[in-house]
Design a protein around this motif. Structure first.
Motif, mmCIF file in Angstrom:
data_model
loop_
_atom_site.group_PDB
_atom_site.id
_atom_site.type_symbol
_atom_site.label_atom_id
_atom_site.label_comp_id
_atom_site.label_asym_id
_atom_site.label_seq_id
_atom_site.Cartn_x
_atom_site.Cartn_y
_atom_site.Cartn_z
ATOM 1 N N CYS A 1 1.096 3.402 -6.146
ATOM 2 C CA CYS A 1 2.105 2.353 -6.673
ATOM 3 C C CYS A 1 3.315 1.853 -5.846
ATOM 4 C CB CYS A 1 2.844 2.857 -7.995
ATOM 5 S SG CYS A 1 1.858 3.673 -9.375
ATOM 6 N N PRO B 1 4.114 -1.725 -3.753
ATOM 7 C CA PRO B 1 4.483 -3.093 -4.517
ATOM 8 C C PRO B 1 2.999 -3.540 -5.308
ATOM 9 C CG PRO B 1 5.620 -3.061 -2.435
ATOM 10 C CD PRO B 1 4.867 -1.762 -2.547
ATOM 11 N N VAL C 1 2.958 9.273 -5.522
ATOM 12 C CA VAL C 1 3.685 10.392 -5.103
ATOM 13 C C VAL C 1 5.030 10.565 -4.829
ATOM 14 C CG1 VAL C 1 1.488 11.566 -4.039
ATOM 15 C CG2 VAL C 1 3.052 10.064 -2.779
ATOM 16 N N ASN C 2 5.648 9.044 -4.683
ATOM 17 C CA ASN C 2 7.033 8.831 -4.351
ATOM 18 C C ASN C 2 7.932 8.650 -5.518
ATOM 19 O OD1 ASN C 2 9.204 6.701 -4.094
ATOM 20 N ND2 ASN C 2 8.521 6.360 -2.253
ATOM 21 N N LEU D 1 -8.624 -1.977 -2.502
ATOM 22 C CA LEU D 1 -7.855 -2.825 -2.064
ATOM 23 C C LEU D 1 -7.100 -1.948 -0.754
ATOM 24 C CD1 LEU D 1 -5.819 -5.646 -2.108
ATOM 25 C CD2 LEU D 1 -4.258 -3.685 -2.450
ATOM 26 N N GLY D 2 -6.768 -0.723 -0.943
ATOM 27 C CA GLY D 2 -6.074 -0.211 -0.038
ATOM 28 C C GLY D 2 -6.791 0.219 1.312
ATOM 29 N N SER E 1 -3.880 2.890 -2.780
ATOM 30 C CA SER E 1 -3.214 3.849 -2.052
ATOM 31 C C SER E 1 -3.226 3.700 -0.424
ATOM 32 C CB SER E 1 -3.059 5.232 -2.579
ATOM 33 O OG SER E 1 -4.215 5.889 -2.207
ATOM 34 N N GLY E 2 -4.661 3.530 -0.199
ATOM 35 C CA GLY E 2 -5.153 3.530 1.028
ATOM 36 C C GLY E 2 -5.187 5.209 1.590
ATOM 37 N N ASN E 3 -5.186 6.223 0.712
ATOM 38 C CA ASN E 3 -5.133 7.347 0.715
ATOM 39 C C ASN E 3 -6.436 8.123 0.231
ATOM 40 O OD1 ASN E 3 -4.548 10.211 -0.241
ATOM 41 N ND2 ASN E 3 -2.819 10.135 1.150
ATOM 42 N N SER F 1 -1.205 6.742 -10.427
ATOM 43 C CA SER F 1 -0.967 7.817 -9.580
ATOM 44 C C SER F 1 -0.239 7.578 -8.531
ATOM 45 C CB SER F 1 -2.275 8.534 -9.135
ATOM 46 O OG SER F 1 -2.980 7.893 -8.094
ATOM 47 N N GLY G 1 -7.052 10.876 -1.052
ATOM 48 C CA GLY G 1 -6.862 11.269 -2.344
ATOM 49 C C GLY G 1 -6.873 10.438 -3.392
ATOM 50 N N GLY G 2 -6.392 9.330 -3.331
ATOM 51 C CA GLY G 2 -6.450 8.095 -4.210
ATOM 52 C C GLY G 2 -7.958 7.615 -4.530
ATOM 53 N N GLY H 1 0.454 -1.956 -6.203
ATOM 54 C CA GLY H 1 0.015 -1.089 -7.522
ATOM 55 C C GLY H 1 0.836 -1.162 -8.689
#
Ligand code: NAD
Ligand code: ZN
Length: 353
Positions: free
Chosen positions: A177, A179, A201-202, A269-270, A247-249, A199, A251-252, A181
């Motif tokens: 999440c 901008p 984490v911040n 997209l990430g 997220s580009g992560n 989802s 885990g995401g 997301g």
């Protein structure tokens, strides 16, 4: 004019006085009213690995999210006049390569990106090809107008093709999440999604995801968190119809596929930091998942969809809530610190020098 210039192949940038650009025959010159900071700008500022390999042209004025007013039009420009309010589609295309000639300009093989390959918008003036200047409603808040680019990323991810099924009554997951997301959550709700899961984490962004209308925000970093299980339980064991990975992560990405219903679709997209592991058999093949790579925005179908969203006062009010800071242009170094620290969602820049 005043401009933030990347002067060296090293971190940071400098506020300098530079010559004003001039519009060529097929270009317009735009007085910048507002900009906003994107992750790409932060990468260029920090001069990370991506920026070192991607940015060729130094010195260069960077920044690409724009709202401004046309002050000069080239002799061949027909669709714009002095005084028009515009934003920028940042993909400047050649119009002649294979993707361009087959209706997919946004993935032009010779794309030049504003503020990455040519002088951008952290300046008093910028020049744009006529085609890249998108005319705005003059009453639109310049801060929101400059955020149409990331809003377009969110819309393109949710609706990647013309004949794709709509979101009405569907369960949707947004992983990450930032901008984009956050905007995707607001758009999915407006388009009638049944439940929107998110989802993040911040903590600041978790709060904003709820404000955007997410029905359930999951924090995968919490001990005992089982986000895929939670989403399956909330969807009668079916999973989500649509997942957008923002997220580009890794885990995401994993969660997006684990929570996906069979036959569902995922938009990616990430941007990941290099190669990442994925069990393709389970994630894609046996689920018959439909996977869309997302780059930029469709030119210009996405921009028309964005115009429709911005026509709605309720949507504009929601969108404004992700602006956590409004700063003058000269405070770009502070804006970059805010972005890096995770204390900001969207930092809006006003053309005060
Ligand atoms: P951002 O970096 O602000 O947002 C990413 C969010 O993901 C952050 O809030 C972060 O806390 C969160 N996150 C990190 N790990 C997570 C995890 N395991 N699970 C859930 N959330 C997690 O970026 P943004 O500006 O919103 O852009 C989103 C992504 O899209 C970025 O990777 C960006 O590089 C990429 N991007 C791609 C395009 C394109 O055309 N494909 C265009 C713009 C941005
Ligand atoms: Zn092309």
């Amino acid at each position: 004019m005043q401009a933030f210039v990347k002067t060296d192949r090293a971190p940071a940038g400098q506020l300098l006085s530079v010559p004003e650009p001039r519009a060529k025959d097929d270009e317009v010159r735009v007085a910048v009213k507002a900009s906003s900071i994107c992750g790409t700008d932060l990468h260029i500022w920090e001069w990370n690995e991506w920026a070192r390999s991607r940015v060729k042209r130094i010195p260069m004025i960077f920044g690409h999210e724009l709202s401004g007013e046309v002050v000069d039009v080239g002799s061949r420009v027909r669709s714009l006049r002095v005084g028009d309010h515009v934003s920028a589609e940042t993909h400047i295309v050649d119009g002649t390569c294979y993707p361009c000639r087959t209706g997919r300009m946004h993935i032009c093989e010779h794309v030049e990106v504003l503020g990455v390959d040519r002088d951008g918008v952290f300046a008093e003036y910028v020049v744009l090809p006529e085609m890249n200047a998108w005319k705005n409603d003059p009453g639109l808040d310049p801060a929101l107008a400059s955020m149409q680019e990331p809003l377009g990323n969110a819309v393109h991810s949710l609706l990647p093709e013309d004949n794709i099924e709509d979101l009405a009554g569907k369960n949707v997951l947004v992983t990450g999440c930032g901008p984009i997301g956050l905007l995707a959550i607001a758009v999915a709700k407006l388009l009638g999604a049944r439940q929107v899961f998110a989802s993040e984490v911040n903590p600041l962004r978790i709060g904003l995801a709820r404000k955007m209308g997410a029905d359930l925000v999951l924090n995968p970093a919490e001990p005992e968190a089982r986000p895929a299980r939670t989403i399956l339980d909330a969807t009668d064991g079916n999973g989500v119809d649509v997942a957008v990975e923002m997220s580009g992560n890794p885990g995401g990405l994993k969660l997006a596929f684990e929570a996906l219903a069979p036959g569902g679709r995922v938009s990616l997209l990430g941007i990941f930091d290099g190669e990442i592991p994925l069990n393709v058999d389970d994630a894609i093949i046996f689920k018959a998942a439909r996977v869309h790579g997302i780059y930029g925005r469709r030119m210009f179908e996405t921009w028309f969809q964005v115009k429709g969203l911005l026509g709605q006062a309720a949507f504009r009010e929601k969108m404004a809530q992700i602006i956590t800071h409004r700063l003058p242009m000269r405070e770009i170094p502070r804006a970059m610190d805010l972005m890096r620290s995770g204390e900001a969602a969207k930092v809006s820049l006003e053309a005060r020098w």
